[in-house]
Design a protein around this motif. Sequence first.
Motif, mmCIF file in Angstrom:
data_model
loop_
_atom_site.group_PDB
_atom_site.id
_atom_site.type_symbol
_atom_site.label_atom_id
_atom_site.label_comp_id
_atom_site.label_asym_id
_atom_site.label_seq_id
_atom_site.Cartn_x
_atom_site.Cartn_y
_atom_site.Cartn_z
ATOM 1 N N TRP A 1 -6.642 3.443 12.334
ATOM 2 C CA TRP A 1 -6.454 4.291 11.156
ATOM 3 C C TRP A 1 -5.657 3.556 10.077
ATOM 4 O O TRP A 1 -5.029 2.520 10.319
ATOM 5 C CB TRP A 1 -5.712 5.563 11.537
ATOM 6 C CG TRP A 1 -6.549 6.561 12.291
ATOM 7 C CD1 TRP A 1 -7.832 6.406 12.719
ATOM 8 C CD2 TRP A 1 -6.145 7.860 12.708
ATOM 9 N NE1 TRP A 1 -8.248 7.538 13.377
ATOM 10 C CE2 TRP A 1 -7.236 8.444 13.390
ATOM 11 C CE3 TRP A 1 -4.965 8.598 12.586
ATOM 12 C CZ2 TRP A 1 -7.186 9.732 13.927
ATOM 13 C CZ3 TRP A 1 -4.902 9.877 13.124
ATOM 14 C CH2 TRP A 1 -6.003 10.433 13.773
ATOM 15 N N ASP A 2 -5.667 4.125 8.867
ATOM 16 C CA ASP A 2 -4.848 3.595 7.781
ATOM 17 C C ASP A 2 -3.379 3.906 8.028
ATOM 18 O O ASP A 2 -3.036 4.884 8.711
ATOM 19 C CB ASP A 2 -5.284 4.186 6.447
ATOM 20 C CG ASP A 2 -6.622 3.651 5.986
ATOM 21 O OD1 ASP A 2 -6.916 2.482 6.267
ATOM 22 O OD2 ASP A 2 -7.377 4.409 5.358
ATOM 23 N N SER B 1 -2.857 -1.499 12.818
ATOM 24 C CA SER B 1 -3.292 -0.196 13.313
ATOM 25 C C SER B 1 -4.142 -0.333 14.571
ATOM 26 O O SER B 1 -4.279 0.624 15.333
ATOM 27 C CB SER B 1 -4.073 0.557 12.235
ATOM 28 O OG SER B 1 -5.237 -0.150 11.858
ATOM 29 N N THR C 1 -4.269 -2.746 7.013
ATOM 30 C CA THR C 1 -3.917 -2.003 8.233
ATOM 31 C C THR C 1 -2.773 -2.678 8.980
ATOM 32 O O THR C 1 -2.635 -2.526 10.190
ATOM 33 C CB THR C 1 -5.148 -1.870 9.137
ATOM 34 O OG1 THR C 1 -5.663 -3.179 9.412
ATOM 35 C CG2 THR C 1 -6.232 -1.025 8.492
ATOM 36 N N LYS D 1 0.849 -1.191 0.000
ATOM 37 C CA LYS D 1 0.000 0.000 0.000
ATOM 38 C C LYS D 1 0.882 1.238 0.000
ATOM 39 O O LYS D 1 1.690 1.439 0.901
ATOM 40 C CB LYS D 1 -0.895 -0.012 1.242
ATOM 41 C CG LYS D 1 -1.786 1.201 1.390
ATOM 42 C CD LYS D 1 -2.567 1.064 2.674
ATOM 43 C CE LYS D 1 -3.449 2.276 2.895
ATOM 44 N NZ LYS D 1 -4.188 2.161 4.173
#
Length: 344
Positions: free
Chosen positions: A190-191, A180, A155, A137
């Motif tokens: 969160w991302d 996360s 995550t 990512k």
Amino acid sequence: MKKLFALLLLFCFGNLSAQSDRSPMEDLPDYISQLTQFGQRADWSHDGERILFIEKTFGDVFEVEVATGKIIPMTHHFFHEGFVRALYLANGDILLSGAKNFNSEDPWKSRDARNTELWVLKKDLKSAPFALGVHCKEGPAVSRSKMNIAWALGTTIYQGEIDYENGKPKLKNWKPLFTSGDLPSPAKGWDLETQNFNPKNEKELFFYAFGGQFGFQAEVFSYNTEEKKFVNFSKSKGTYDEAEGIFPDGLSMLIESNRHRVNYKGMKEFLTLDLYKMKLDETGDVERITFFNDNPEYKASNGVVSDDGRYMAFQYAHAEDPAGKGRGILLLDLQKWEKKKGKR
């Protein structure tokens, strides 16, 4: 309708009459120079003589010689679907991030973590890159001294080591480090995106987490892989702080931030950014380095520092451009900036 739109901009950006209406490229300070007329996502070579960059999102990779401005294509010798990141590995090879397939009618799927993969391109440029077999990512983190990398998927952040077996690079000993859900508030869940290893302490990995209202709150963290400890360096209280290049002494880091737009309340297409220097001492202290967003139509982003600490490479773009898009690579002399930073 036009009046309503103008009022909305005023709400987001404050008093525009006090802002410059000139392009920042028309009046660069003497410590900033333009290196390329196109490109984004710069990365310094270890000797500080070259910069690797992406032509455009889903584009080719180029290298530019800093002293001469000579631009060399790095990915013209094989067919591909475009790349979103290119980073020098410790041995001089190049870590690429890009998808196997690209659909011009639905391009952003090729930037999605489910499609973007990591590859190693050998520095001799005699072959196509080798797939490492993992998805990533956004941008991976790359050690400047070892063949270690870290990356986010979903995550979760992973870490692994690139090894060469019969001359072919492969990923080994890779494992998840944390999710996360392990983060302290307010960033829990969160991302995530990885950024850098601390050049003075390879056990410290820097990343940022983003979420909150509108998805535009971001916090800069480190994770100690030995002590399994998180540190939040931002303490940003609602602003957007995205981790970028780390200084070679490991004491400061560049961040993209909208701290100068304290009244900013959303509107993704007008995300307003400039580059700041953040101390990594848990005080949250920052110094603003670039002022491209004094004109709210522009922004500066993606800053990286040379290994000798002398220069910062970064990109400029229009404020409404998609995240990561650059319209050219610029150089900032940090020694000159230090002398003149209080004289704007």
